[in-house]
Enzyme design. Structure first.
Site, PDB file in Angstrom:
ATOM      1  CE  LYS A  35      -0.240  -0.325   5.050  1.00 18.15           C
ATOM      2  NZ  LYS A  35      -1.050  -0.810   6.191  1.00 18.15           N
ATOM      3  NE  ARG A 130      -6.157   0.138  11.422  1.00 16.65           N
ATOM      4  CZ  ARG A 130      -4.944  -0.055  10.913  1.00 16.65           C
ATOM      5  NH1 ARG A 130      -3.999   0.862  11.072  1.00 16.65           N
ATOM      6  NH2 ARG A 130      -4.649  -1.157  10.255  1.00 16.65           N
ATOM      7  CE1 TYR A 244      13.359  31.697   5.203  1.00 13.62           C
ATOM      8  CE2 TYR A 244      13.500  29.303   5.045  1.00 13.62           C
ATOM      9  CZ  TYR A 244      13.215  30.533   4.470  1.00 13.62           C
ATOM     10  OH  TYR A 244      12.778  30.592   3.182  1.00 13.62           O
ATOM     11  CG  MET A 292       9.612  23.475   0.590  1.00 16.35           C
ATOM     12  SD  MET A 292       8.548  24.456  -0.459  1.00 16.35           S
ATOM     13  CE  MET A 292       7.519  25.274   0.747  1.00 16.35           C
TER      14      MET A 292
HETATM   15  C1  LIG Z   1      -0.296  -1.860   6.748  1.00 14.72           C
HETATM   16  C2  LIG Z   1      -0.953  -3.145   7.090  1.00 14.72           C
HETATM   17  C3  LIG Z   1      -0.233  -4.349   7.057  1.00 14.72           C
HETATM   18  C4  LIG Z   1       1.266  -4.406   6.915  1.00 14.72           C
HETATM   19  O1  LIG Z   1       1.795  -4.025   8.171  1.00 14.72           O
HETATM   20  P1  LIG Z   1       3.367  -3.951   8.478  1.00 14.72           P
HETATM   21  O2  LIG Z   1       3.413  -3.593   9.919  1.00 14.72           O
HETATM   22  O3  LIG Z   1       3.904  -2.875   7.600  1.00 14.72           O
HETATM   23  O4  LIG Z   1       3.967  -5.271   8.182  1.00 14.72           O
HETATM   24  C5  LIG Z   1      -0.944  -5.539   7.235  1.00 14.72           C
HETATM   25  N1  LIG Z   1      -2.284  -5.523   7.480  1.00 14.72           N
HETATM   26  C6  LIG Z   1      -2.990  -4.374   7.557  1.00 14.72           C
HETATM   27  C7  LIG Z   1      -4.452  -4.430   7.828  1.00 14.72           C
HETATM   28  C8  LIG Z   1      -2.359  -3.151   7.374  1.00 14.72           C
HETATM   29  O5  LIG Z   1      -3.071  -2.019   7.462  1.00 14.72           O
END
Ligand SMILES: *Cc1c(COP(=O)(O)O)cnc(C)c1O
Length: 347
Positions: A35, A130, A244, A292
């Site tokens: 992701k 969650r 800055y 930046m």
């Molecule tokens: C991001 C995520 C993972 C992967 O988690 P890591 O800690 O990066 O290995 C697996 N399952 C869910 C539901 C996630 O949101």
């Protein structure tokens, strides 16, 4: 060229996947979570590298990420979407053959109305509160869902990076209670859960951060290096101020290098006054505030003016940088941003 470089070692990603795969039994499938564009490193390149290493299943957060990954990977490997089936997702899910992980009765209704025969998975809440269905929602829907095109039932651990945390066993027991005997593949563990041992592996694991070299996978091979070009150097006299807000005043004569990255490149402004860059084995401290696009670095210790300095590399990994500002390696990686020249090594 003033563009900073983000070097990504794809053979290290493959090595980390194989190591996590070896940590679970032969009957456990090790998927990969890619992701957020593979935690900022490029989901197409990382996805291909992992497929070559043997990964046969991928997880992303959004249907849009899934559709982009499908275009890169081709038609064969399953892609699951943690966010489930949201309003407007049906065309993407259908065309890209995505497997939405349905999180609520509302998502079940939406999926059934739009794509009644399309495969799906289910995410259960085992205590993190969650994403995922609560026990009573699952109880009401389970028989029906399991009789349909349900490919996977999963949940997610809240404290897997703390092996001794009592929450791990609580969530394991709750997940078991909700899913024992269902006859559909199950998954509970991300990177942290893989390391908790076989009780937590079920049929499939789905590591993310460990693939990219981050904690809690202590044995991970580092994946990223960030090298930043020097734009100019100057001599600053004792008593002169830098950057800055005049926040730094040179305590002695110093040689400074101004380098081409800043908070727009994920060098968090909170690192002002805290971070060290590296030239080979020589540490060079940031002075003044993070701007930046620019950082000013004390290179007085170097015999010659450098061409590049490393922010991430052999002397400083993503977790070292994270520790300086009380965050996590995940946030460092995903903050790096689009402005780097991403260079893929060992592809
Ligand atoms: C991001 C995520 C993972 C992967 O988690 P890591 O800690 O990066 O290995 C697996 N399952 C869910 C539901 C996630 O949101």
């Amino acid at each position: 060229m003033a563009q900073a470089q983000l070097l990504i070692d794809l053979s290290a990603v493959q090595h980390n996947w194989r190591a996590l795969d070896a940590a679970s039994g032969a009957s456990v499938q090790t998927a990969a979570t890619i992701k957020a564009d593979a935690y900022g490193l490029g989901a197409d390149k990382v996805g291909h590298a992992l497929a070559r290493a043997g990964a046969r299943r991928f997880f992303v957060a959004l249907a849009e990420e899934g559709a982009a990954l499908r275009a890169a990977l081709g038609p064969d490997l399953p892609i699951h979407v943690y966010g489930g089936h949201m309003e407007g997702d049906a065309p993407l899910i259908a065309e890209a053959a995505l497997v939405p992980m349905l999180n609520s009765p509302a998502q079940v209704l939406r999926h059934r109305a739009a794509l009644p025969d399309h495969p799906f998975g289910v995410q259960l809440d085992s205590g993190m509160n969650r994403l995922g269905m609560e026990a009573d929602e699952w109880q009401a829907l389970a028989a029906d869902l399991l009789a349909g095109e349900c490919r996977l039932v999963m949940s997610h651990l809240a404290c897997a990076d703390e092996p001794d945390h009592a929450m791990n066993a609580r969530q394991l027991a709750e997940f078991r209670r909700m899913t024992d005997g269902i006859g559909v593949p199950r998954s509970l563990s991300a990177t942290g859960g893989v390391l908790l041992g076989p009780d937590y592996h079920f049929d499939m694991t789905r590591p993310g951060i460990g693939l990219y070299g981050g904690r809690p996978f202590a044995q991970a091979r580092p994946v990223v290096r960030v090298s930043i070009p020097v734009i100019q150097t100057r001599l600053v006299r004792a008593g002169e101020s830098v950057g800055y807000g005049n926040s730094f005043v040179a305590p002695r004569d110093m040689r400074l290098a101004t380098i081409s990255a800043g908070y727009a490149d994920g060098v968090h402004r909170a690192l002002s006054g805290k971070v060290t860059l590296w030239h080979g084995d020589t540490p060079c401290k940031l002075v003044g505030r993070v701007s930046m696009d620019l950082l000013t670095i004390d290179v007085s210790a170097l015999p010659d003016d450098p061409e590049m300095l490393d922010l991430l590399g052999p002397h400083q990994g993503v977790d070292d940088l994270a520790d300086l500002i009380d965050t996590i390696g995940y946030e460092i990686l995903t903050s790096l941003g689009p402005r780097y020249r991403r260079i893929y090594q060992n592809q």
